[in-house]
Design a protein around this motif. Structure first.
Motif, PDB file in Angstrom:
ATOM      1  N   HIS A  18       0.887  -1.278   0.307  1.00 15.41           N
ATOM      2  CA  HIS A  18       0.108  -0.055  -0.454  1.00 15.41           C
ATOM      3  C   HIS A  18       0.870   0.712   0.104  1.00 15.41           C
ATOM      4  O   HIS A  18       1.675   1.548   0.763  1.00 15.41           O
ATOM      5  CB  HIS A  18      -1.014  -0.020   1.360  1.00 15.41           C
ATOM      6  N   PRO A  19       0.679   2.254  -1.008  1.00 14.95           N
ATOM      7  CA  PRO A  19       1.217   3.182  -0.825  1.00 14.95           C
ATOM      8  C   PRO A  19       1.430   4.355   0.185  1.00 14.95           C
ATOM      9  O   PRO A  19       2.377   5.120   1.022  1.00 14.95           O
ATOM     10  CB  PRO A  19       0.834   4.513  -1.885  1.00 14.95           C
ATOM     11  N   LEU A  20       0.679   4.676   1.510  1.00 13.96           N
ATOM     12  CA  LEU A  20       0.763   5.178   2.627  1.00 13.96           C
ATOM     13  C   LEU A  20       1.600   3.683   3.326  1.00 13.96           C
ATOM     14  O   LEU A  20       1.205   4.027   4.779  1.00 13.96           O
ATOM     15  CB  LEU A  20      -0.976   5.328   3.186  1.00 13.96           C
ATOM     16  N   VAL A  21       1.375   2.560   3.312  1.00 13.69           N
ATOM     17  CA  VAL A  21       2.973   2.483   4.492  1.00 13.69           C
ATOM     18  C   VAL A  21       3.719   3.301   5.592  1.00 13.69           C
ATOM     19  O   VAL A  21       4.212   3.988   4.629  1.00 13.69           O
ATOM     20  CB  VAL A  21       3.351   0.488   4.376  1.00 13.69           C
ATOM     21  N   PRO A  22       3.988   3.015   6.257  1.00 12.60           N
ATOM     22  CA  PRO A  22       5.436   4.173   6.376  1.00 12.60           C
ATOM     23  C   PRO A  22       6.781   3.442   6.072  1.00 12.60           C
ATOM     24  O   PRO A  22       6.757   2.524   5.790  1.00 12.60           O
ATOM     25  CB  PRO A  22       4.748   3.720   8.555  1.00 12.60           C
ATOM     26  N   GLU A  23       7.382   4.251   6.060  1.00 17.63           N
ATOM     27  CA  GLU A  23       8.729   4.043   5.521  1.00 17.63           C
ATOM     28  C   GLU A  23       9.559   2.573   6.440  1.00 17.63           C
ATOM     29  O   GLU A  23      10.396   1.648   5.312  1.00 17.63           O
ATOM     30  CB  GLU A  23       9.492   5.087   5.920  1.00 17.63           C
ATOM     31  N   GLU A  24       8.812   2.329   7.772  1.00 19.60           N
ATOM     32  CA  GLU A  24       9.989   1.330   8.598  1.00 19.60           C
ATOM     33  C   GLU A  24       9.438  -0.314   7.533  1.00 19.60           C
ATOM     34  O   GLU A  24      10.312  -0.983   7.613  1.00 19.60           O
ATOM     35  CB  GLU A  24       9.917   1.012   9.231  1.00 19.60           C
ATOM     36  N   GLN A  25       8.341  -0.140   6.815  1.00 16.82           N
ATOM     37  CA  GLN A  25       7.783  -0.989   6.470  1.00 16.82           C
ATOM     38  C   GLN A  25       7.701  -1.796   5.196  1.00 16.82           C
ATOM     39  O   GLN A  25       7.569  -2.321   4.407  1.00 16.82           O
ATOM     40  CB  GLN A  25       6.189  -1.660   6.819  1.00 16.82           C
ATOM     41  N   LEU A  42      18.816   8.069   1.611  1.00 15.39           N
ATOM     42  CA  LEU A  42      19.566   7.024   2.008  1.00 15.39           C
ATOM     43  C   LEU A  42      20.373   7.520   3.477  1.00 15.39           C
ATOM     44  O   LEU A  42      21.224   8.399   3.289  1.00 15.39           O
ATOM     45  CB  LEU A  42      20.783   6.513   1.445  1.00 15.39           C
ATOM     46  N   ASP A  43      20.393   7.340   4.523  1.00 11.68           N
ATOM     47  CA  ASP A  43      20.407   7.854   5.731  1.00 11.68           C
ATOM     48  C   ASP A  43      21.024   6.544   7.075  1.00 11.68           C
ATOM     49  O   ASP A  43      20.072   5.927   7.355  1.00 11.68           O
ATOM     50  CB  ASP A  43      19.005   8.644   6.901  1.00 11.68           C
ATOM     51  N   GLY A  44      22.547   6.686   6.800  1.00 10.19           N
ATOM     52  CA  GLY A  44      23.417   4.870   7.270  1.00 10.19           C
ATOM     53  C   GLY A  44      22.978   4.497   6.068  1.00 10.19           C
ATOM     54  O   GLY A  44      23.030   4.200   5.581  1.00 10.19           O
ATOM     55  N   GLU A  45      21.390   3.108   6.943  1.00 13.03           N
ATOM     56  CA  GLU A  45      20.839   2.508   5.960  1.00 13.03           C
ATOM     57  C   GLU A  45      19.880   1.862   6.125  1.00 13.03           C
ATOM     58  O   GLU A  45      19.324   1.415   6.318  1.00 13.03           O
ATOM     59  CB  GLU A  45      21.581   0.617   6.909  1.00 13.03           C
ATOM     60  N   ARG A  46      19.237   2.997   6.390  1.00 13.97           N
ATOM     61  CA  ARG A  46      17.578   3.781   6.195  1.00 13.97           C
ATOM     62  C   ARG A  46      17.427   4.754   5.363  1.00 13.97           C
ATOM     63  O   ARG A  46      17.931   5.512   5.002  1.00 13.97           O
ATOM     64  CB  ARG A  46      17.371   3.890   8.047  1.00 13.97           C
ATOM     65  N   ALA A  71      11.049  -1.971  -0.714  1.00 12.03           N
ATOM     66  CA  ALA A  71      11.162  -1.107  -1.828  1.00 12.03           C
ATOM     67  C   ALA A  71      11.729   0.413  -2.446  1.00 12.03           C
ATOM     68  O   ALA A  71      11.910   0.908  -3.454  1.00 12.03           O
ATOM     69  CB  ALA A  71       9.089  -0.941  -2.275  1.00 12.03           C
ATOM     70  N   LEU A  72      11.712   0.622  -1.387  1.00 11.89           N
ATOM     71  CA  LEU A  72      12.953   2.050  -1.079  1.00 11.89           C
ATOM     72  C   LEU A  72      13.734   1.811  -1.760  1.00 11.89           C
ATOM     73  O   LEU A  72      14.233   3.040  -2.343  1.00 11.89           O
ATOM     74  CB  LEU A  72      12.486   3.043  -0.015  1.00 11.89           C
ATOM     75  N   ARG A  73      14.486   0.913  -1.465  1.00 11.19           N
ATOM     76  CA  ARG A  73      15.641   0.437  -2.036  1.00 11.19           C
ATOM     77  C   ARG A  73      15.774   0.335  -3.129  1.00 11.19           C
ATOM     78  O   ARG A  73      16.687   1.242  -4.175  1.00 11.19           O
ATOM     79  CB  ARG A  73      16.581  -0.629  -1.246  1.00 11.19           C
ATOM     80  N   LEU A  74      15.037  -0.477  -4.150  1.00 17.41           N
ATOM     81  CA  LEU A  74      14.568  -0.674  -5.173  1.00 17.41           C
ATOM     82  C   LEU A  74      14.734   0.446  -6.465  1.00 17.41           C
ATOM     83  O   LEU A  74      15.583   1.193  -6.592  1.00 17.41           O
ATOM     84  CB  LEU A  74      13.422  -1.075  -5.682  1.00 17.41           C
ATOM     85  N   MET A  75      13.949   1.755  -4.876  1.00 15.38           N
ATOM     86  CA  MET A  75      13.949   3.154  -6.374  1.00 15.38           C
ATOM     87  C   MET A  75      15.254   3.664  -6.341  1.00 15.38           C
ATOM     88  O   MET A  75      15.468   4.339  -7.420  1.00 15.38           O
ATOM     89  CB  MET A  75      12.108   3.790  -5.624  1.00 15.38           C
ATOM     90  N   PHE A  76      15.865   3.306  -5.025  1.00 16.17           N
ATOM     91  CA  PHE A  76      16.614   3.935  -4.896  1.00 16.17           C
ATOM     92  C   PHE A  76      17.983   3.932  -5.783  1.00 16.17           C
ATOM     93  O   PHE A  76      18.889   4.593  -6.607  1.00 16.17           O
ATOM     94  CB  PHE A  76      17.070   4.384  -3.143  1.00 16.17           C
ATOM     95  N   GLU A  77      18.571   2.483  -6.100  1.00 16.56           N
ATOM     96  CA  GLU A  77      19.343   1.447  -6.752  1.00 16.56           C
ATOM     97  C   GLU A  77      18.623   1.940  -7.883  1.00 16.56           C
ATOM     98  O   GLU A  77      19.587   2.042  -8.912  1.00 16.56           O
ATOM     99  CB  GLU A  77      19.766   0.248  -6.385  1.00 16.56           C
ATOM    100  N   LEU A  78      17.661   1.809  -8.704  1.00 17.98           N
ATOM    101  CA  LEU A  78      17.256   1.999 -10.005  1.00 17.98           C
ATOM    102  C   LEU A  78      17.767   3.745  -9.967  1.00 17.98           C
ATOM    103  O   LEU A  78      18.437   3.447 -11.107  1.00 17.98           O
ATOM    104  CB  LEU A  78      15.372   1.859 -10.394  1.00 17.98           C
ATOM    105  N   GLU A  79      17.254   4.677  -9.314  1.00 18.81           N
ATOM    106  CA  GLU A  79      17.713   6.072  -9.927  1.00 18.81           C
ATOM    107  C   GLU A  79      19.091   5.871  -9.835  1.00 18.81           C
ATOM    108  O   GLU A  79      19.797   6.708 -10.565  1.00 18.81           O
ATOM    109  CB  GLU A  79      17.616   6.421  -8.508  1.00 18.81           C
TER     110      GLU A  79
END
Ligand SMILES: *Cc1c(COP(=O)(O)O)cnc(C)c1O
Length: 493
Positions: A108-115, A311-315, A119-127
């Motif tokens: 769900h697009p509204l789940v908190p970042e921790e969850q 990306l902040d440290g590992e988050r 998906a965030l890593r995928l977007m970060f790495e694709l960029e």
């Protein structure tokens, strides 16, 4: 009426014609809760006064209806699809598998970042991958197609000039450009100045110099251009624009010819859009979901849409801290599952694979072009990049149009190439085999094109009325558009 259309309508009934009152295509178990009629719980204006007129058929009838329809489809999975400018390459099935993983597809697009760290890593790495491929500083993944990427890129230009206190409102676009280029520029409030291509099929430096002035915001070009030709003066072009204080925008739809070989950033481009659905293999066409990320060189990242992914440290986190952002460009984060497909594809092919993609795409296009030279006119007779344009003017003398040739190709089992684009070549046919076709497939296509050239000489009438082997033949496209009858089916009931 054409014989084929008649045959078709007799042997296959429309689903509405098959309908019989009371037939059901489903069976549900008995309700174990009280049944409530919609009229009791919905506001009055939302309740239908009479039931929707849906066809009533049994389950096997509906299944056969759709399976039979699907068998009429032509797709990259059923045959060669040399549609120039569209990069209709084979779409590896592993992309589909990855994008259907529940962790991605049900997120769900509204789940908190921790969850949703994955998906965030995928977007970060694709960029990061897109920036490395293109030589850009940062990129937004939000736009949902190339055209929306162009709009996004143009709004970034506007923000850039506004920031500098400049009122530049003109974008220069070559006459060979894809129609979305001037459309996007106009939508972003710019005026479009068209420049003519030179006899070599490229943008001419002197023409460009004459077109440029203090009102010029940018030059928007495609490289290789839509004739399949490399703009060999691109470095000089970049200097002309930059010396004038203008920006250089790359329509990156033809990136399939550049992967691992050269970087738009090294050529002086300031902004570039990617068509992930073309270069990085997502099934597309018929308006299906795509993705048109936009990369910008260092210095322009402060105008990108929010959020970016940081990306902040590992988050990993959504970064809304983009000082001069043009705002958000798409609900949430773009067509995320297309991003998953592109990411999977890029990991699958790897660095060395990327280069092979473009080398083979270029080799394949040249192979077909050189094989057809004797049979069709090649308006710009030089080696091409990943696609090329031929002209059917020789066949037109026999009153065979390139439209007829395209229709006849269907009888030989091929999806027709792009026709009548680019606009600057008369009777143009644009062929892009992509890297994923075998020598055997290309040879069959070449044989078909040769056979049609010979037919056009000896039996032009035959080509003019093709196709003969499909479930329907020629449709009156003008009538269909001008006398659209959307009530046809319900009247028939
Ligand atoms: C496909 C294409 C576009 C538009 O991209 P969409 O993703 O279809 O919006 C723009 N320019 C060129 C050269 C293209 O081939």
């Amino acid at each position: 009426m054409n014989e084929n259309i008649e045959k078709n309508s007799v042997s296959e009934k429309l689903i509405f014609e098959q309908s019989k009152k009371g037939k059901r295509g489903y069976s549900l178990s008995k309700l174990d809760v009280p049944e409530i009629s919609p009229a009791k719980i919905l506001p009055k204006h939302l309740v239908r006064s009479e039931p929707a007129r849906l066809p009533e058929v049994s389950e096997p009838e509906i299944v056969r209806h759709y399976v039979n329809l699907s068998k009429k489809n032509y797709s990259v999975d059923t045959g060669f699809y040399p549609l120039g400018s569209c990069t209709m390459k084979y779409n590896p099935k592993i992309n589909e598998k990855m994008s259907s993983l529940a962790g991605f597809s049900l997120l769900h697009p509204l789940v908190p970042e921790e969850q949703c760290q994955g998906a965030l890593r995928l977007m970060f790495e694709l960029e990061k991958m897109l920036c490395s491929i293109s030589g850009m500083g940062r990129a937004t993944l939000q736009p949902s197609a190339g055209a929306q990427g162009e709009l996004c890129g143009t709004l970034i230009m506007r923000a850039y000039f506004k920031d500098r206190g400049e009122e530049r409102k003109e974008i220069i676009i070559p006459d060979s450009a894809h129609g979305t280029n001037p459309a996007s520029a106009a939508l972003a409030g710019m005026t479009v100045k068209t420049v003519k291509s030179c006899a070599r099929g490229e943008l001419d430096l002197d023409t460009l110099k004459q077109a440029v002035n203090k009102n010029t915001a940018a030059l928007m070009i495609t490289n290789p251009n839509t004739l399949g030709l490399f703009e060999s003066k691109v470095l000089e072009i970049a200097s002309v624009m930059h010396e004038n204080g203008s920006l250089l925008y790359l329509d990156g739809a033809n990136l399939n010819a550049m992967l691992g070989l050269m970087k738009p950033g090294d050529m002086g481009f300031d902004i570039v859009h990617f068509n992930l659905h073309k270069s990085f293999s997502t099934p597309h066409g018929c308006g299906g979901p795509g993705a048109g990320p936009v990369g910008v060189r260092k210095g322009l990242e402060k105008y990108l849409p929010v959020p970016l992914v940081g990306l902040d440290g590992e988050r990993y986190y959504f970064d809304y801290n983009v000082p001069k952002t043009i705002g958000s460009f798409h609900a949430f984060y773009g067509n995320f599952l297309v991003l998953v497909r592109a990411y999977t594809y890029l990991l699958t092919v790897g660095n060395s694979g990327l280069r092979e993609i473009s080398e083979n795409a270029i080799l394949n296009a040249n192979y077909i072009m050189h094989s057809l030279k004797k049979y069709y006119d090649i308006p710009y007779d030089r080696d091409c990049m990943h696609e090329f344009v031929l002209s059917g003017i020789r066949q037109k003398k026999k009153e065979v149009r390139v439209l007829d040739i395209a229709k006849r190709l269907m009888d030989y089992g091929f999806h027709p190439p792009t026709i009548y684009f680019p606009l600057i070549v008369s009777e143009s046919m644009m062929i892009e085999p992509t890297e994923t076709e075998s020598l055997e497939t290309m040879d069959k296509f070449i044989e078909a094109m040769k056979a049609i050239a010979i037919e056009s000489e000896n039996a032009p009438e035959k080509v003019r009325h093709a196709p003969y082997t499909l479930s329907i033949s020629r449709l009156d496209e003008v009538k269909a558009a001008k006398e659209l009858d959307i009530n046809y089916f319900s009247r028939k009931q």
